[in-house]
Design an enzyme around this catalytic site. Structure first.
Site, PDB file in Angstrom:
ATOM      1  CE1 TYR A  61      -4.090  -2.670   5.194  1.00 52.83           C
ATOM      2  CE2 TYR A  61      -3.270  -0.283   4.876  1.00 52.83           C
ATOM      3  CZ  TYR A  61      -3.726  -1.658   4.226  1.00 52.83           C
ATOM      4  OH  TYR A  61      -3.776  -1.693   2.829  1.00 52.83           O
ATOM      5  CB  SER A  75      -0.877  -0.020   1.262  1.00 45.26           C
ATOM      6  OG  SER A  75      -1.629   1.206   1.360  1.00 45.26           O
TER       7      SER A  75
HETATM    8  N1  LIG Z   1      -8.729  -0.639  -1.788  1.00 46.46           N
HETATM    9  C1  LIG Z   1      -7.551  -0.028  -1.094  1.00 46.46           C
HETATM   10  O1  LIG Z   1      -7.789   1.138  -1.179  1.00 46.46           O
HETATM   11  C2  LIG Z   1      -6.365  -0.629  -1.129  1.00 46.46           C
HETATM   12  C3  LIG Z   1      -5.066   0.228  -0.947  1.00 46.46           C
HETATM   13  C4  LIG Z   1      -3.873  -0.108  -0.715  1.00 46.46           C
HETATM   14  C5  LIG Z   1      -3.736  -1.485  -0.728  1.00 46.46           C
HETATM   15  N2  LIG Z   1      -4.889  -2.310  -0.600  1.00 46.46           N
HETATM   16  C6  LIG Z   1      -4.501  -3.719  -0.478  1.00 46.46           C
HETATM   17  O2  LIG Z   1      -5.165  -4.447  -1.517  1.00 46.46           O
HETATM   18  C7  LIG Z   1      -5.471  -5.992  -0.771  1.00 46.46           C
HETATM   19  C8  LIG Z   1      -6.844  -6.242  -1.395  1.00 46.46           C
HETATM   20  O3  LIG Z   1      -8.080  -5.321  -0.895  1.00 46.46           O
HETATM   21  P1  LIG Z   1      -9.374  -4.961  -1.548  1.00 46.46           P
HETATM   22  O4  LIG Z   1      -9.071  -3.551  -1.903  1.00 46.46           O
HETATM   23  O5  LIG Z   1      -9.499  -5.771  -2.798  1.00 46.46           O
HETATM   24  O6  LIG Z   1     -10.230  -5.193  -0.382  1.00 46.46           O
HETATM   25  P2  LIG Z   1     -11.428  -6.270  -0.333  1.00 46.46           P
HETATM   26  O7  LIG Z   1     -12.363  -5.974  -1.470  1.00 46.46           O
HETATM   27  O8  LIG Z   1     -11.842  -6.015   1.339  1.00 46.46           O
HETATM   28  O9  LIG Z   1     -10.754  -7.514  -0.429  1.00 46.46           O
HETATM   29  C9  LIG Z   1      -9.910  -8.080   0.680  1.00 46.46           C
HETATM   30  C10 LIG Z   1      -9.701  -9.733   0.324  1.00 46.46           C
HETATM   31  O10 LIG Z   1      -8.998 -10.279   1.208  1.00 46.46           O
HETATM   32  C11 LIG Z   1      -9.593 -11.471   1.758  1.00 46.46           C
HETATM   33  N3  LIG Z   1      -8.894 -11.870   3.031  1.00 46.46           N
HETATM   34  C12 LIG Z   1      -9.194 -11.301   4.071  1.00 46.46           C
HETATM   35  N4  LIG Z   1      -8.698 -12.022   5.240  1.00 46.46           N
HETATM   36  C13 LIG Z   1      -8.378 -13.234   4.725  1.00 46.46           C
HETATM   37  C14 LIG Z   1      -8.194 -14.700   4.973  1.00 46.46           C
HETATM   38  N5  LIG Z   1      -7.522 -14.851   6.134  1.00 46.46           N
HETATM   39  N6  LIG Z   1      -7.556 -15.439   3.954  1.00 46.46           N
HETATM   40  C15 LIG Z   1      -7.825 -15.320   2.673  1.00 46.46           C
HETATM   41  N7  LIG Z   1      -8.561 -14.051   2.093  1.00 46.46           N
HETATM   42  C16 LIG Z   1      -8.726 -13.076   3.117  1.00 46.46           C
HETATM   43  C17 LIG Z   1     -11.061 -11.167   1.788  1.00 46.46           C
HETATM   44  O11 LIG Z   1     -11.827 -12.160   1.771  1.00 46.46           O
HETATM   45  P3  LIG Z   1     -13.507 -12.245   2.542  1.00 46.46           P
HETATM   46  O12 LIG Z   1     -14.202 -11.775   1.477  1.00 46.46           O
HETATM   47  O13 LIG Z   1     -13.706 -13.552   2.936  1.00 46.46           O
HETATM   48  O14 LIG Z   1     -13.322 -11.252   3.664  1.00 46.46           O
HETATM   49  C18 LIG Z   1     -11.122 -10.197   0.367  1.00 46.46           C
HETATM   50  O15 LIG Z   1     -11.267 -11.405  -0.498  1.00 46.46           O
HETATM   51  C19 LIG Z   1      -5.315  -5.931   0.540  1.00 46.46           C
HETATM   52  O16 LIG Z   1      -4.076  -6.453   0.957  1.00 46.46           O
HETATM   53  C20 LIG Z   1      -5.290  -4.432   0.708  1.00 46.46           C
HETATM   54  O17 LIG Z   1      -4.381  -4.090   1.849  1.00 46.46           O
HETATM   55  C21 LIG Z   1      -6.137  -1.911  -0.900  1.00 46.46           C
END
Ligand SMILES: NC(=O)c1ccc[n+]([C@@H]2O[C@H](COP(=O)([O-])OP(=O)(O)OC[C@H]3O[C@@H](n4cnc5c(N)ncnc54)[C@H](OP(=O)(O)O)[C@@H]3O)[C@@H](O)[C@H]2O)c1
Length: 275
Positions: free
Chosen positions: A149, A136
């Protein structure tokens, strides 16, 4: 080419699974709860994409072991691993309980190590592979009220730099993706530390100010497809960089963080955050 993606039930993981499959990868879209694959299943069926689903909870040793064994048995190799699973945890560092701190690291940091360790024997045997760690913009700079985080992503950055040196002899590439705000359900799925939910929190006023800033920036979020594109660019490059920033906010903030004197950067950020 075989790609394995964690956290594919939604957001960046789902988008990356589809993006890579449309470009010819056989994708193992993994998630901890396969009942959440409804949207992905619809896309797979309508476009007849080469995506296989598998249960994988990054916090669970046996779930990881079973999934990787199944993938290697069925596909014979793993060319790309995308460590994407993660969640946000809000609260002042003082208010977040140690159990909440540990749970955050268990998913965002140890989860990535667990899956990487399970995949590496296969990649080393192949003498090739690519590991993409989704960090991130907060893996390189801090804001208040997201300490666990931010610390988990800083840790992931350190691990990734280490792996790059350690795995180079086997021709295994390791990269970091550093998104800014991305339009997924990440903010809605983020947890609020239990103690931080109290109206009596000594940090309440500061948190409100910081929350307003988050709302302003969500409006400017980049689509998750931008992250998927960047991952594709990194894994298809013969010599990928260590870091890829995604989104205008990340591409602006990270060079400022790198090149401005620390004191000046801190003053600018405090002003932005209304602190
Ligand atoms: N969106 C942003 O602004 C942003 C910015 C920077 C970095 N990121 C990073 O991008 C990545 C994905 O996030 P996203 O934005 O796509 O959010 P998201 O839609 O909330 O997706 C998060 C994913 O992680 C899964 N997850 C959580 N705990 C888990 C576990 N123990 N085992 C397997 N899967 C698990 C969730 O599964 P469930 O559906 O089962 O909960 C979901 O599929 C994360 O690492 C986040 O830190 C996001």
């Amino acid at each position: 080419m075989i790609a394995l993606i964690t956290g594919s039930s939604s957001g960046i993981g789902l988008e990356t699974s589809v993006y890579l499959a449309r470009r010819g990868y056989t994708v193992w879209a993994t998630m901890r709860n396969l009942e959440k694959a409804v949207e992905l299943r619809k896309i797979i069926e309508s476009e007849r994409l080469p995506i296989e689903l598998a249960q994988l909870d990054v916090c669970n040793d046996s779930s990881v072991k079973v999934a990787i064994t199944q993938i290697v048995q069925k596909s014979g190799r793993i060319d790309v691993l995308v460590n994407n699973a993660g969640y946000g945890l809000r609260g002042a560092s003082e208010e977040v309980s140690l159990d909440e701190w540990k749970a955050q690291f268990e998913t965002n940091f140890f989860g990535a190590i667990r899956v990487t360790q399970a995949v590496l024997p296969q990649m080393r045997a192949q003498r090739s592979g690519a590991i993409v760690n989704i960090s991130s913009v907060l893996g390189r700079m801090a804001i208040p009220f997201s300490g666990p985080y931010i610390a988990s992503k800083f840790a992931l950055e350190g691990l990734t730099e280490t792996l790059r040196y350690e795995l180079a002899p086997w021709n295994i590439k390791v990269v970091l993706i550093e998104p800014g705000f991305i339009a997924t359900n990440f903010q809605q799925n983020a947890q609020l530390a239990q103690a931080a939910q109290s109206q009596d929190s000594p940090y309440a006023l500061f948190k409100q100010a910081s929350g307003r800033r988050v709302q302003r920036n969500i409006y400017r979020a980049a689509p998750p497809e931008r992250v998927a594109e960047t991952i594709y660019r990194a894994i298809t490059h013969p010599h990928p960089k260590l870091r890829y920033a995604v989104g205008r906010d990340a591409r602006l903030a990270l060079p400022l963080r790198r090149f401005l004197p620390e004191g000046l950067f801190e003053r600018i950020l405090k002003k932005q955050l209304g602190l």
